[in-house]
Design an enzyme around this catalytic site. Structure first.
Site: not given
Length: 657
Positions: A328, A364
């Site tokens: 993330d 990401e």
């Protein structure tokens, strides 16, 4: 297990069982003292031991006559100098950053953030336990263009009627045959579990009657959330083993960019109390840097943070058999005081770690800090979430002018993004919907977000969703509108399965899950996000399964090499792009801003597949190339006449007559 004499060597961080007791070690740079507090099953403190200062911020103590099952926490004293980043407060009980297990979930309480208020009764206790026997490093091979299935454990399984109630909403649910058979029918290459590390709710949620449903607000990095894993790491290990037995890999979505300690008004739970100035990035005035949008940013350029991240990753690989990680806000891992670098030490250490040598790495590739958008800039070992693919596929089917060429580029692997330095293979993870944003069903039913249930007056969440509503915003009983929406949803699914690169499908999109237009449902741990297995769109599920099976069996679609243009497809990595009349697409055709239909042909004559995309609102006949074999329908709706219905994607395959 080591004997106590061997502890003359540098200690392992955390709690390590030895012959005759337990050694506790923790890094608390700038602390003046650290104590470990022991607790019984009634949560009463039974003993307190001061750790010896070993230098360089490391504290350690051996406690005799202690063993597995002991419950503990740390307290650290030191300067209270917020302008220098120091926030030591010995009244705060702190969870061991290296804890393998905790005894209860985190629950937010305002007292957790009050300086000088004791929090022993509020904070979970770490549990001493032996590590499991290490698993072998070998991992099953995964095809580079496989299907990754993004799965929120609780929301996916909580309402499943074929799972015992006691195991619904937990990792144990993933071991049951109905779940595994659903994944197998979709030819899932790997599930990507949304965060399973122990998290805490953001402090503004409780007054709104809301709670965190996604888990992107972690406190611990190794210890799992007891709500998902009542049995600790053994539950994750069992789930991975069951999925591996079915040929399905497991990827963990990990949050190594911030923690649930939030901004300066947030709770002190672990790293902040051990050394706030060390573990989090600050500016020259001692103010927390917020490149994550979550109140703090982990200092991934510091060795203490790097060691913790690597320890967590190794833990999940050796203890549970995890195949890979999705990071993330991954640019945080490559940040220092000068910005992002793909050569940052944190990224290099991950790539070069021998325990992680076979682990899949997925970034990401964006955060909200300066220069935070880094799509295409991670190293050759990394796959990257491709939001250009998401948006261009959506915009093509929405009907935006001039998108045909860019849509084809996404189908071909996005060489304009991932072809840097002469790369021949794509590193793209293509998706049209993910946890963050509209569900696939809502993309074609809502033109604007509807996040009123989040309690922020609809201010949160993205405003530009590249979505449309087919004439009516939200729910409709009009059969024509429902049919149009279903056609559009299927076109998005088929386009995803027709693209080169790894592809990602979010759990429930294959059977019609809707979030009522909420595109930021992180705080909706309720029916809005729970997958309703009693309301499955069976026709869409069958359609998705058919495309999944076709893709899984076609190397032409699962290869990772970029597609190159050809007047006629000559091998597996060339594509012929044809008009409906069967003529090669020219510059003029690509520049036609209103182009409604084209065909992509892959492979060698006699072994080709042809995929026609019709975003128009009328049926179009597509002429396929002359064939030494025979063109036969390969996916739902395809027909021998080459007729492509409006808003549809159809595929044919050459086979011997």
């Amino acid at each position: 297990m080591r004997d106590s004499a061997s502890f003359d060597a540098p200690p392992t961080r955390g709690a390590e069982i030895a012959d005759g007791g337990v050694r506790f070690s923790v890094e608390a740079p700038s602390a003046t003292s650290v104590h470990v507090c022991l607790y019984d099953d009634s949560d009463a403190e039974t003993a307190r031991h001061r750790l010896s200062d070993l230098g360089n911020g490391l504290f350690s103590v051996f406690v005799a006559d202690l063993g597995e099952g002991a419950r503990y926490g740390f307290r650290a004293d030191g300067p209270w100098q917020p302008d220098k980043g120091h926030r030591f407060d010995p009244s705060k009980l702190l969870v061991d950053p290296y804890a393998r297990r905790i005894d209860r979930p985190f629950v937010y309480d305002p007292r957790l953030g009050e300086h000088g208020t004791d929090t022993a009764e509020l904070v979970p206790k770490a549990i001493v336990e032996h590590p499991l026997a290490a698993l072998p490093a070998e991992r099953p091979d995964r095809e580079p263009g496989g299907l990754i299935y993004e799965l929120p454990v609780r929301a996916f399984t909580l309402l499943h009627p074929d799972i015992p109630r006691a195991d619904r909403g937990t990792l144990r649910a993933l071991t049951y045959p109905p779940v595994i058979e659903h994944l197998r029918a979709l030819h899932v290459s790997a599930v990507e579990l949304m965060p399973v590390a122990a998290w805490i709710d953001e402090r503004h949620l409780a007054p709104l009657g809301l709670s965190n449903a996604w888990g992107y607000n972690p406190v611990t990095m190794l210890a799992l959330d007891p709500r998902l894993a009542p049995g600790g790491i053994a539950d994750l290990r069992a789930a991975v083993a069951a999925l591996h037995a079915a040929g399905i890999g497991v990827i963990l979505d990990v949050v190594f960019n911030h923690t649930g300690e939030s901004d300066t008004g947030g709770p002190t739970l672990s790293l902040r109390g051990l050394s706030n100035a060390t573990y989090y990035r600050h500016d020259a005035n001692g103010t927390l840097i917020n490149d994550t949008g979550c109140g703090n940013t982990l200092a991934c350029d510091r060795p203490e943070v790097q060691d913790l991240v690597l320890a967590a990753m190794r833990h999940f690989v050796t203890q549970a058999g995890i195949d890979g990680f999705r990071f993330d806000l991954a640019p945080i891992l490559g940040r220092n005081g000068h910005g992002f670098s793909a050569e940052a030490q944190m990224l290099r250490r991950i790539e070069q770690d021998p325990v992680l040598a076979t682990s899949l790495l997925i970034a990401e590739p964006w955060d909200i800090g300066p220069g935070g958008y880094q799509l295409g800039n991670f190293g050759p070992r990394w796959l990257e979430w491709n939001d250009h693919a998401r948006d261009d596929i959506r915009r093509f089917w929405r009907g935006d002018a001039g998108l045909t060429g860019m849509f084809a580029t996404r189908l071909a692997g996005s060489s304009n993004i991932f072809g840097k330095g002469g790369a021949s293979r794509t590193r793209s993870v293509n998706f049209v919907a993910a946890h963050d944003g509209f569900s696939l069903t809502d993309i074609v039913a809502y033109e604007t977000k509807h996040n009123e249930a989040n309690g922020e007056d609809n201010r949160d969440g993205h405003n530009d969703n590249c979505s449309w509503n087919n004439g009516v915003e939200g729910p409709s009983d009009d059969p024509a509108i429902l049919a149009a929406r279903e056609a559009d949803a299927r076109a998005l699914i088929a386009s995803l399965f027709a693209s080169r690169g790894a592809i990602l499908l979010t759990a429930g999109d294959e059977f019609g899950h809707s979030q009522g237009g909420n595109n930021n449902a992180y705080a909706q741990d309720n029916a809005l996000t729970w997958r309703d297995w009693g309301k499955i769109n069976e026709d869409r599920l069958a359609f998705t399964r058919a495309w999944a099976e076709f893709r899984a069996k076609s190397e032409l679609l699962t290869r990772s090499e970029f597609l190159e243009d050809a007047t006629d497809a000559g091998d597996q990595d060339h594509a012929a792009w044809l008009t409906p009349e069967g003529e090669p697409m020219t510059a003029g055709h690509w520049e036609d801003g209103d182009r409604k239909c084209f065909t992509m042909v892959l492979g060698k004559p006699g072994e080709r597949i042809a995929i026609a995309f019709n975003r128009g609102h009328t049926e179009i006949r597509c002429r396929l190339p002359a064939s030494p074999a025979s063109w036969r329908p390969a996916t739902p709706g395809a027909n021998a006449e080459g007729l492509v219905p409006p808003r549809a994607v159809l595929c044919w395959q050459e086979r011997p007559a």
